[in-house]
Design a protein around this motif. Structure first.
Motif, short mmCIF file in Angstrom:
data_model
loop_
_atom_site.label_atom_id
_atom_site.label_comp_id
_atom_site.label_asym_id
_atom_site.label_seq_id
_atom_site.Cartn_x
_atom_site.Cartn_y
_atom_site.Cartn_z
N ILE A 220 0.46 7.75 -8.76
CA ILE A 220 1.01 6.49 -9.80
C ILE A 220 0.01 6.52 -10.60
CG2 ILE A 220 1.50 4.22 -10.07
CD1 ILE A 220 3.53 5.73 -8.11
N ALA A 221 0.46 6.58 -11.99
CA ALA A 221 -0.48 6.70 -13.17
C ALA A 221 -0.31 5.42 -14.17
CB ALA A 221 -0.51 7.96 -14.15
N LEU A 222 -0.93 4.53 -14.22
CA LEU A 222 -0.76 3.32 -15.03
C LEU A 222 -1.50 3.51 -16.48
CD1 LEU A 222 -1.34 0.73 -12.56
CD2 LEU A 222 0.92 1.48 -13.09
N ASP A 223 -1.06 2.70 -17.54
CA ASP A 223 -1.60 2.84 -18.76
C ASP A 223 -2.86 1.55 -18.71
OD1 ASP A 223 -0.01 0.81 -19.20
OD2 ASP A 223 0.43 1.26 -21.16
N GLY A 224 -3.41 1.54 -19.94
CA GLY A 224 -4.44 0.53 -20.04
C GLY A 224 -4.30 -0.89 -19.93
N ASP A 225 -3.16 -1.26 -20.34
CA ASP A 225 -2.56 -2.56 -19.80
C ASP A 225 -1.57 -2.63 -18.71
OD1 ASP A 225 -0.51 -1.57 -21.36
OD2 ASP A 225 -0.19 -3.63 -22.18
N ALA A 226 -1.37 -1.52 -17.91
CA ALA A 226 -0.44 -1.66 -16.92
C ALA A 226 0.97 -1.89 -17.19
CB ALA A 226 -1.25 -2.13 -15.62
#
Length: 445
Positions: free
Chosen positions: A238-244
């Protein structure tokens, strides 16, 4: 009218330049505070942030601005964007502000504003706030200045909320999950939520230092996650970005699963259970034609919105849809959140993985995408898309793709870039069309 500060997702830019200075943040807070300062109740704003070094500076400026116009401030510390939206609604605040530039590097920062219902502000509201930024703020007398405080249980509240998106009987025992938090806002909450439901969690991007957000990790830099999934023999990544507020998935083979496949899975499962509303889903003009064709085989529709999760959400609310998203990974599950929520979507995917008993590569490959190519052309001024020669090349390309593909050309809302996307059954044709248009735009510049 053209807007000076707000783009497609709030205000964003390089820190200490242009619209992203401490002075500007204070003025935004004063304008937004004055805009929402209606009624005779005590006014309140919730402020969250990601892990950027500049977050401290921007947060302090916002606090100064809001309190100066009589608004009380609640600070949460690092927390995902959807958590700020949630707490804004739950704490009966007038406004929520997330300090983040999402997937951008640490040098950038931004402001995302939410109304009391937890939804992002409308274009009309942002336009009015923008007008008020350039007016003198309506400062309150000393006795009415707002108070500011931090709350310590914000992370726990959010973890509890996202776990409600799966049934009480759901457990992830036996799953090995690699979670990449991009050294961003979800570095504590996302691994905790997944671990609490029973999974073995391997973490990446959970050591923020102020400058390493999105640096070689996260949803826009999948190399480390792919390698770790294969190395660990994990079931899924699972990959999220900076603010999810967005996610991308990596299957057990280390292959990327983008937002289109995620939407197909979520929609299919919800449709099977009778939980899907609106007769289909909402995506953007960038979503693959293969997704649209797949949904048609399931008796479902694909409604397309302008790029930007706020526009997806607007169309969802207009049409009564409860699932929408973007190919880039924003997933809006209206039953559980008022904005894109990477962690909630991850829990839904993991629950489907457990129930299905099949590998992620099988579960999350529901259609074959048609060949699609996106290229960006940077320009320094003017309006290249208004150039007559560019218009002629675009018209030619549309005729060529008619019936077998699609063409989407748009100016970015956050940077001086023209995005040229084409898709169709003939990959060579798609490549030719995109290159021709890009060349025409460059010549016009």
């Amino acid at each position: 009218m053209a807007r000076k500060f707000f783009g497609t997702d709030g205000i964003r830019g390089e820190t200490n330049k242009g619209a992203m200075t401490a002075t500007m943040a204070m003025r935004v807070a004063q304008a937004a505070g004055n805009y929402f300062n209606r009624g005779d109740h005590r006014h309140r704003v919730v402020i969250g942030k990601d892990t950027r070094l500049s977050g401290y500076m921007i947060e302090s400026a916002l606090v100064a601005g809001f309190t100066s116009v009589g608004v009380d401030v609640i600070m949460t510390g690092p927390l995902p964007t959807p958590a700020v939206a949630l707490l804004t609604r739950e704490m009966r605040a007038d406004l929520g502000v997330m300090i983040s530039a999402s997937h951008n590097p640490y040098q950038d920062n931004g402001l995302k504003l939410f109304g009391p219902d937890g939804f992002k502000l409308s274009d009309e509201a942002e336009t009015e706030i923008e007008r008020m930024i350039e007016d003198q703020p309506d400062l309150v007398p000393a006795s009415a200045i707002g108070r500011a405080r931090r709350i310590e249980d914000a992370r726990g509240r959010y973890i509890h909320a996202v776990k409600q998106s799966v049934s009480d009987e759901t457990r992830f025992d036996g799953l090995k999950v690699v979670v990449d938090c991009a050294n961003g806002a979800a570095y504590q909450v996302a691994p905790s939520a997944i671990w609490e439901l029973g999974a073995e969690v391997v973490t990446l991007g959970v050591s923020p230092n102020g400058t390493n957000i999105n640096d070689g990790v996260g949803s826009t830099s999948l190399g480390a996650l792919k390698a770790k999934v294969v190395e660990e023999g994990a079931d899924i990544g699972i990959a999220l970005d900076g603010d999810a507020d967005r996610l991308i998935v990596v299957d057990e083979k280390g292959q990327t699963v983008d937002g289109d496949q995620i939407m197909a899975l979520v929609a299919t499962r919800m449709h099977e259970k009778g939980d899907l509303r609106g007769g289909g889903i909402v995506a953007t003009v960038m979503s693959n034609l293969g997704l649209e064709r797949y949904l048609q085989t399931q008796g479902l529709t694909l409604e397309r919105a302008k790029v930007g999760d706020r526009y997806v959400l607007e169309k969802m609310r207009e049409g009564g849809f409860n699932v929408g998203g973007e190919q880039s990974g924003h997933m809006i599950l209206m039953d559980y959140a008022t904005t894109g929520d990477g962690t909630t979507t991850a829990l839904r995917i993991l629950a489907s993985l457990v129930r299905s008993g099949v590998k992620a590569s099988e579960l999350m490959h529901l259609f074959d995408p048609v060949p699609q190519l996106l290229k960006n052309v940077r320009y320094e001024g003017g309006s290249p898309l208004d150039n007559e020669s560019v218009k002629a090349v675009i018209a030619e390309a549309e005729t060529e793709l008619a019936g077998t593909g699609r063409l989407v050309i748009r100016a970015s809302g956050t940077e001086p870039v023209i995005r040229v996307m084409a898709e169709g059954d003939d990959e060579a044709q798609v490549n030719r069309v995109v290159d021709r248009i890009c060349d025409a735009v460059r010549d016009a510049c």
